[in-house]
Scaffold this motif. Structure first.
Motif, PDB file in Angstrom:
ATOM      1  N   ARG A 141       0.811  -1.219   0.000  1.00  0.00           N
ATOM      2  CA  ARG A 141       0.000   0.000   0.000  1.00  0.00           C
ATOM      3  C   ARG A 141       0.848   1.274   0.000  1.00  0.00           C
ATOM      4  O   ARG A 141       0.325   2.366  -0.228  1.00  0.00           O
ATOM      5  N   THR A 142       2.152   1.145   0.255  1.00  0.00           N
ATOM      6  CA  THR A 142       3.017   2.327   0.245  1.00  0.00           C
ATOM      7  C   THR A 142       3.374   2.769  -1.171  1.00  0.00           C
ATOM      8  O   THR A 142       3.980   3.831  -1.342  1.00  0.00           O
ATOM      9  N   GLN A 143       3.019   1.961  -2.175  1.00  0.00           N
ATOM     10  CA  GLN A 143       3.379   2.284  -3.554  1.00  0.00           C
ATOM     11  C   GLN A 143       2.121   2.423  -4.407  1.00  0.00           C
ATOM     12  O   GLN A 143       1.185   1.627  -4.271  1.00  0.00           O
ATOM     13  N   ALA A 144       2.138   3.411  -5.287  1.00  0.00           N
ATOM     14  CA  ALA A 144       1.047   3.519  -6.268  1.00  0.00           C
ATOM     15  C   ALA A 144       1.115   2.327  -7.204  1.00  0.00           C
ATOM     16  O   ALA A 144       2.203   1.837  -7.527  1.00  0.00           O
ATOM     17  N   ARG A 145      -0.025   1.844  -7.637  1.00  0.00           N
ATOM     18  CA  ARG A 145      -0.022   0.696  -8.545  1.00  0.00           C
ATOM     19  C   ARG A 145      -1.305   0.655  -9.361  1.00  0.00           C
ATOM     20  O   ARG A 145      -2.309   1.265  -9.015  1.00  0.00           O
ATOM     21  N   GLY A 195       0.085 -13.146  -5.554  1.00  0.00           N
ATOM     22  CA  GLY A 195      -1.073 -13.576  -6.347  1.00  0.00           C
ATOM     23  C   GLY A 195      -2.187 -12.550  -6.306  1.00  0.00           C
ATOM     24  O   GLY A 195      -2.813 -12.253  -7.331  1.00  0.00           O
ATOM     25  N   TRP A 196      -2.448 -11.983  -5.144  1.00  0.00           N
ATOM     26  CA  TRP A 196      -3.495 -10.969  -5.037  1.00  0.00           C
ATOM     27  C   TRP A 196      -3.132  -9.706  -5.805  1.00  0.00           C
ATOM     28  O   TRP A 196      -3.988  -9.102  -6.452  1.00  0.00           O
ATOM     29  N   LEU A 197      -1.881  -9.305  -5.754  1.00  0.00           N
ATOM     30  CA  LEU A 197      -1.468  -8.092  -6.469  1.00  0.00           C
ATOM     31  C   LEU A 197      -1.581  -8.269  -7.981  1.00  0.00           C
ATOM     32  O   LEU A 197      -1.772  -7.295  -8.715  1.00  0.00           O
ATOM     33  N   ALA A 198      -1.463  -9.505  -8.449  1.00  0.00           N
ATOM     34  CA  ALA A 198      -1.559  -9.776  -9.891  1.00  0.00           C
ATOM     35  C   ALA A 198      -2.994  -9.982 -10.352  1.00  0.00           C
ATOM     36  O   ALA A 198      -3.242 -10.160 -11.546  1.00  0.00           O
ATOM     37  N   SER A 199      -3.937  -9.960  -9.422  1.00  0.00           N
ATOM     38  CA  SER A 199      -5.349 -10.192  -9.733  1.00  0.00           C
ATOM     39  C   SER A 199      -6.106  -8.889  -9.515  1.00  0.00           C
ATOM     40  O   SER A 199      -6.131  -8.359  -8.391  1.00  0.00           O
ATOM     41  N   PRO A 200      -6.717  -8.301 -10.561  1.00  0.00           N
ATOM     42  CA  PRO A 200      -7.288  -6.950 -10.450  1.00  0.00           C
ATOM     43  C   PRO A 200      -8.219  -6.724  -9.267  1.00  0.00           C
ATOM     44  O   PRO A 200      -8.080  -5.737  -8.541  1.00  0.00           O
ATOM     45  N   GLY A 201      -9.179  -7.616  -9.058  1.00  0.00           N
ATOM     46  CA  GLY A 201     -10.135  -7.410  -7.974  1.00  0.00           C
ATOM     47  C   GLY A 201      -9.508  -7.534  -6.597  1.00  0.00           C
ATOM     48  O   GLY A 201      -9.788  -6.737  -5.692  1.00  0.00           O
ATOM     49  N   GLN A 255      -7.765  -0.069 -13.075  1.00  0.00           N
ATOM     50  CA  GLN A 255      -7.977   0.929 -12.036  1.00  0.00           C
ATOM     51  C   GLN A 255      -6.645   1.344 -11.423  1.00  0.00           C
ATOM     52  O   GLN A 255      -5.852   0.486 -10.997  1.00  0.00           O
ATOM     53  N   ALA A 256      -6.375   2.642 -11.368  1.00  0.00           N
ATOM     54  CA  ALA A 256      -5.134   3.165 -10.800  1.00  0.00           C
ATOM     55  C   ALA A 256      -5.355   3.544  -9.339  1.00  0.00           C
ATOM     56  O   ALA A 256      -6.370   4.149  -8.987  1.00  0.00           O
ATOM     57  N   PHE A 257      -4.397   3.185  -8.500  1.00  0.00           N
ATOM     58  CA  PHE A 257      -4.465   3.511  -7.081  1.00  0.00           C
ATOM     59  C   PHE A 257      -3.211   4.268  -6.669  1.00  0.00           C
ATOM     60  O   PHE A 257      -2.095   3.888  -7.039  1.00  0.00           O
ATOM     61  N   SER A 258      -3.386   5.302  -5.886  1.00  0.00           N
ATOM     62  CA  SER A 258      -2.262   6.005  -5.289  1.00  0.00           C
ATOM     63  C   SER A 258      -1.800   5.255  -4.047  1.00  0.00           C
ATOM     64  O   SER A 258      -2.536   4.421  -3.493  1.00  0.00           O
ATOM     65  N   ALA A 259      -0.589   5.547  -3.617  1.00  0.00           N
ATOM     66  CA  ALA A 259      -0.131   4.999  -2.337  1.00  0.00           C
ATOM     67  C   ALA A 259      -1.087   5.464  -1.246  1.00  0.00           C
ATOM     68  O   ALA A 259      -1.651   6.570  -1.311  1.00  0.00           O
ATOM     69  N   THR A 260      -1.285   4.611  -0.252  1.00  0.00           N
ATOM     70  CA  THR A 260      -2.280   4.943   0.763  1.00  0.00           C
ATOM     71  C   THR A 260      -1.805   4.544   2.147  1.00  0.00           C
ATOM     72  O   THR A 260      -0.701   3.999   2.310  1.00  0.00           O
ATOM     73  N   MET A 303      -5.586  -2.350  -2.124  1.00  0.00           N
ATOM     74  CA  MET A 303      -5.159  -0.952  -2.249  1.00  0.00           C
ATOM     75  C   MET A 303      -6.266   0.043  -1.904  1.00  0.00           C
ATOM     76  O   MET A 303      -6.022   1.243  -1.913  1.00  0.00           O
ATOM     77  N   ASN A 304      -7.450  -0.413  -1.586  1.00  0.00           N
ATOM     78  CA  ASN A 304      -8.592   0.473  -1.349  1.00  0.00           C
ATOM     79  C   ASN A 304      -8.308   1.416  -0.170  1.00  0.00           C
ATOM     80  O   ASN A 304      -8.159   0.967   0.972  1.00  0.00           O
ATOM     81  N   PRO A 305      -8.251   2.725  -0.413  1.00  0.00           N
ATOM     82  CA  PRO A 305      -7.936   3.664   0.669  1.00  0.00           C
ATOM     83  C   PRO A 305      -9.048   3.790   1.706  1.00  0.00           C
ATOM     84  O   PRO A 305      -8.823   4.333   2.795  1.00  0.00           O
TER      85      PRO A 305
END
Length: 283
Positions: A160-164, A241-247, A169-174, A253-255
């Motif tokens: 969560r410290t890195q934007a990805r 595995g979770w980071l490679a799966s969009p949902g 869907q784009a997420f900022s670091a949170t 990463m949900n802030p």
């Protein structure tokens, strides 16, 4: 509330005349990528809808010769792959990875959407393809579920410290998540339920969903999310595995989420052996 989410055999499909051609490593990699993209979205297969699944990991030990359809267990033993479950798909005819993927979707969706498989190998010789999916024996030495749950929290917070980018869907670091023992208890209960009753789903055998389980455990949150995984025997594999799966990545990463509880349970009699649950919450 928003919720995201032993077998031996040889399956053969003949699509047309065989043509001699050089095997292309990029086509093999492309097919693995296509299968993982297919797994990353809910799919309808054999009148059922699959969950969004983490990607299969390419393992060179599963790249088996095309023309040796003997005992898969012996073949993997010779390759030093200590397996629990394996299945092979043989295709004759597809001229490229796209055609091979079409055949897989039409005839073998239940195999590639089976959550117990975690590794994959693809071999190709001309228009002959061999796809091997497997799950290895659990090899990692894990601490108790609370200790591994805390490790999961640490690695999720690191992510969560890195934007990805999570799919489209784009997420900022949170901000980091805080450990919540009530969510952890609910997560342990669902992992145990999946392991002991040999299923993999956000809906449990009593029809309850993540929000129901969190509420029953005593967590009164505004927002609940859940990620589940099966077959992976380390926290690192689960998070990757979770980071490679969009949902799954989007939940992670949900802030809006502020708290997390996580747990794993092992049951050797189950199809996947080990089951993980992470419950995200906003008080």
């Amino acid at each position: 509330m928003r919720f995201i989410s032993s077998l031996f055999g040889l399956a053969t499909l003949t699509l047309g005349p065989l043509l001699a051609a050089n095997a292309a490593a990029d086509d093999q990699a492309q097919l693995i990528g296509s299968i993982n993209h297919y797994r990353s979205q809910a799919q309808r297969c054999a009148s059922q809808v699959s969950l969004e699944l983490p990607p299969l990991v390419a393992d060179p030990r599963l790249v088996l010769p095309i023309n040796s359809p003997g005992d898969l267990q012996q073949a993997l033993t010779a390759k030093a792959y200590p397996m629990v479950t394996v299945q092979a798909i043989s295709l004759s005819g597809p001229r490229d990875a796209a055609a091979a993927m079409k055949a897989v979707q039409e005839s073998f969706c239940q195999v590639v959407l089976n959550p117990q498989f975690v590794d994959i190998g693809v071999n190709r010789e001309g228009r002959e393809w061999r796809i091997v999916l497997a799950r290895p024996l659990l090899s990692a030495r894990l601490g108790d579920w609370q200790a591994e749950g805390q490790k999961l929290l640490e690695q999720i917070n690191s992510a969560r410290t890195q934007a990805r980018q999570c799919g489209g869907q784009a997420f900022s670091a949170t901000t980091p998540l805080a450990w919540n023992a009530v969510l952890a208890s609910a997560a342990e209960g669902h992992s145990r339920n999946m392991a002991n009753n040999n299923f993999f789903d956000h809906k449990d055998r009593d029809g309850r969903m993540p929000g129901d389980r969190a509420e029953l455990a005593g967590y009164n949150g505004q927002l609940i999310g859940e990620n589940i995984a099966a077959g992976q025997d380390t926290v690192r594999k689960v998070v990757d595995g979770w980071l490679a799966s969009p949902g799954h990545c989007a939940n992670l990463m949900n802030p809006q989420f502020r708290e997390l509880g996580a747990a794993y349970v092992v049951d050797p009699k189950s199809d996947s052996g080990i089951y993980w649950t992470a419950m995200f919450g906003t008080p």
